[in-house]
Design a protein around this motif. Structure first.
Motif, short mmCIF file in Angstrom:
data_model
loop_
_atom_site.label_atom_id
_atom_site.label_comp_id
_atom_site.label_asym_id
_atom_site.label_seq_id
_atom_site.Cartn_x
_atom_site.Cartn_y
_atom_site.Cartn_z
N GLU A 138 0.83 -1.21 0.00
CA GLU A 138 0.00 0.00 0.00
C GLU A 138 0.86 1.26 0.00
O GLU A 138 0.60 2.22 -0.75
N LYS A 139 1.89 1.27 0.83
CA LYS A 139 2.78 2.44 0.90
C LYS A 139 3.40 2.73 -0.45
O LYS A 139 3.47 3.89 -0.90
N GLN A 140 3.84 1.68 -1.13
CA GLN A 140 4.44 1.85 -2.45
C GLN A 140 3.40 2.31 -3.47
O GLN A 140 3.68 3.16 -4.32
N ASN A 141 2.18 1.77 -3.38
CA ASN A 141 1.12 2.17 -4.31
C ASN A 141 0.77 3.65 -4.16
O ASN A 141 0.50 4.35 -5.15
N ILE A 142 0.75 4.14 -2.92
CA ILE A 142 0.47 5.56 -2.68
C ILE A 142 1.56 6.42 -3.31
O ILE A 142 1.28 7.44 -3.95
N GLU A 143 2.80 6.00 -3.15
CA GLU A 143 3.92 6.72 -3.74
C GLU A 143 3.83 6.75 -5.27
O GLU A 143 4.02 7.81 -5.90
N LYS A 144 3.52 5.61 -5.87
CA LYS A 144 3.43 5.53 -7.33
C LYS A 144 2.31 6.42 -7.87
O LYS A 144 2.50 7.17 -8.84
N ALA A 145 1.14 6.31 -7.27
CA ALA A 145 0.01 7.10 -7.75
C ALA A 145 0.27 8.59 -7.60
O ALA A 145 -0.08 9.39 -8.50
N LYS A 146 0.90 8.99 -6.50
CA LYS A 146 1.18 10.41 -6.28
C LYS A 146 2.07 10.99 -7.37
O LYS A 146 1.89 12.14 -7.80
N LEU A 147 3.04 10.23 -7.82
CA LEU A 147 3.91 10.71 -8.88
C LEU A 147 3.12 11.15 -10.11
O LEU A 147 3.37 12.22 -10.69
N ILE A 148 2.14 10.34 -10.49
CA ILE A 148 1.38 10.63 -11.71
C ILE A 148 0.29 11.67 -11.45
O ILE A 148 0.07 12.58 -12.26
N TYR A 149 -0.39 11.56 -10.30
CA TYR A 149 -1.41 12.57 -9.99
C TYR A 149 -0.78 13.96 -9.85
O TYR A 149 -1.39 14.96 -10.24
N ASP A 150 0.43 14.03 -9.31
CA ASP A 150 1.10 15.33 -9.21
C ASP A 150 1.38 15.92 -10.60
O ASP A 150 1.26 17.13 -10.81
N ALA A 151 1.76 15.05 -11.54
CA ALA A 151 1.99 15.53 -12.91
C ALA A 151 0.71 16.11 -13.51
O ALA A 151 0.75 17.09 -14.26
N ILE A 152 -0.42 15.53 -13.16
CA ILE A 152 -1.72 16.03 -13.63
C ILE A 152 -2.05 17.35 -12.94
O ILE A 152 -2.36 18.37 -13.58
N ASP A 153 -1.94 17.36 -11.61
CA ASP A 153 -2.37 18.52 -10.82
C ASP A 153 -1.48 19.73 -11.03
O ASP A 153 -1.93 20.88 -10.85
N GLU A 154 -0.22 19.52 -11.36
CA GLU A 154 0.72 20.62 -11.53
C GLU A 154 0.85 21.09 -12.98
O GLU A 154 1.74 21.86 -13.32
N SER A 155 -0.07 20.63 -13.84
CA SER A 155 0.03 20.94 -15.27
C SER A 155 -0.79 22.15 -15.70
O SER A 155 -0.87 22.44 -16.89
N ASN A 156 -1.41 22.84 -14.72
CA ASN A 156 -2.23 24.02 -15.04
C ASN A 156 -3.33 23.71 -16.06
O ASN A 156 -3.63 24.52 -16.95
N GLY A 157 -3.91 22.52 -15.94
CA GLY A 157 -5.04 22.16 -16.79
C GLY A 157 -4.67 21.49 -18.10
O GLY A 157 -5.55 21.11 -18.87
N PHE A 158 -3.37 21.35 -18.37
CA PHE A 158 -2.97 20.65 -19.61
C PHE A 158 -3.44 19.19 -19.55
O PHE A 158 -3.94 18.65 -20.52
#
Length: 358
Positions: free
Chosen positions: A264-284
């Motif tokens: 679970e800890k690893q899954n949270i880390e993995k998902a955060k990497l990609i969700y951060d790329a989405i959230d930090e893209s200014n809507g791209f």
């Protein structure tokens, strides 16, 4: 060969070490001079594999003694019929909580057998969220309450499950079993096709509370009775032996990682990497799921236009990213970050998404 990052939605990535061990034993399993695929399912060598897989699942998920672990065939889709044909009796209602295509398909099969109701749904908002627990409609006539714990197509996941006592709670956990700890005692039945977090396709795991095996099922064909398989330790007929062997290899790997809490800890880390790329893209990049309903296993997103989606997916493929196409019914993009997908693959996808946006 260049690196390939496997984000397929299913069948999906398997742990490399599990594949390597299977390769080593492929022609000579346990000094039998035969492949495990050639062994009799009644042989002591195969039965040891079979029992180890059952015991490992019990250990990893902390399954209580009053539950049986079954290995069945027909995929999770056959469970859509097996459940109502056994439990949806006269004057009872199958209560379905709709969060996507697979829960809709489960409901469709139940309607062929008996009376059903929809106790909660987020279809009206495009399945971007999970029903609020306080809004669920329950009834004393419920034969059971059915939900799909993770929604591969829309990228949503139940973070908490309804706590009910008037009927068994039944969950299709095909796409997130073993991704996090769960309280098995909340459920009457948990079922899961193996081809996402458990192993290759071909075997379906069913975890069923023993009191549900006491139902009168004299009207049910032999092979569709849970009793049949529980009484024979899933050896009533020839089981999918190689799929169960691979399931056992995957469970060994989970234990080596430190168990479900570490996964679970690893899954949270993995998902955060990609969700951060989405959230930090200014809507791209725009995520499909509401933030509070986001899945750890399936990350769904879109670029500004469908043409942009196509260009992104084409270039991603050139860089070795496999399986990022969204489901054909909704389009867009989807990264499936199941247990065996390594952190490195998610890190590389994040880097690619940022570079592509720039």
């Amino acid at each position: 060969m260049k690196a390939v990052y496997n984000f397929n939605a299913g069948p999906s990535a398997l742990p490399k070490i599990a594949l390597e061990r299977a390769q080593e034993e492929f022609l000579n399993f346990a000094n039998t001079g035969m492949s495990v695929m050639e062994l009799s399912h009644r042989s002591k060598e195969y039965e040891a594999v079979h029992q180890e897989a059952i015991d490992s699942l019990k250990e990893l998920l902390k399954i209580p003694d009053n539950y049986k672990v079954l290995f069945l065939q027909g995929g999770a889709s056959l469970q859509f019929s097996m459940i109502p044909i056994q439990f949806l009796k006269e004057n009872k209602v199958g209560n379905y909580l709709l969060t996507g295509s697979w829960s809709e398909k489960a409901l469709k099969e139940a309607k062929l057998i008996g009376e059903t109701t929809i106790g909660g749904s987020t279809k009206e908002n495009g399945y971007r969220s999970i029903p609020d627990l306080s809004s669920l409609q329950m009834n004393e006539h419920d034969a059971y309450v059915h939900l799909t714990s993770n929604n591969t197509i829309y990228g949503t996941q139940w973070s908490h499950f309804p706590d009910i006592s008037h009927a068994p709670l039944i969950a299709d956990m095909s796409s997130d079993i073993l991704c996090r700890p769960i309280d098995v005692e909340q459920f009457g039945i948990i079922y899961a096709g193996a081809q996402k977090n458990l192993g290759p396709s071909g075997v379906t795991v069913v975890i069923i509370r023993e009191d549900l095996l006491n139902e009168d099922v004299s009207h049910v064909p032999t092979m569709l009775k849970y009793q049949t398989h529980a009484e024979s330790n899933s050896l009533y007929h020839t089981p999918p032996t190689f799929s169960i062997y691979m399931l056992n290899q995957v469970l060994r790997w989970v234990k080596e990682q430190g168990g479900v809490n570490a996964i679970e800890k690893q899954n949270i880390e993995k998902a955060k990497l990609i969700y951060d790329a989405i959230d930090e893209s200014n809507g791209f990049y725009t995520g499909h799921a509401d933030k509070e309903a986001r899945s750890l296993m399936n990350i769904t997103f879109n670029l500004p236009t469908e043409e942009d989606n196509k260009k992104f997916l084409a270039q991603a493929k050139e860089f070795g990213f496999v399986g990022l196409n969204g489901h054909r019914s909704v389009g867009g993009c989807r990264a499936s970050t199941y247990n065996a997908v390594p952190v490195e693959a998610c890190l590389q996808l994040r880097e690619f998404m940022n570079a592509y946006r720039k």
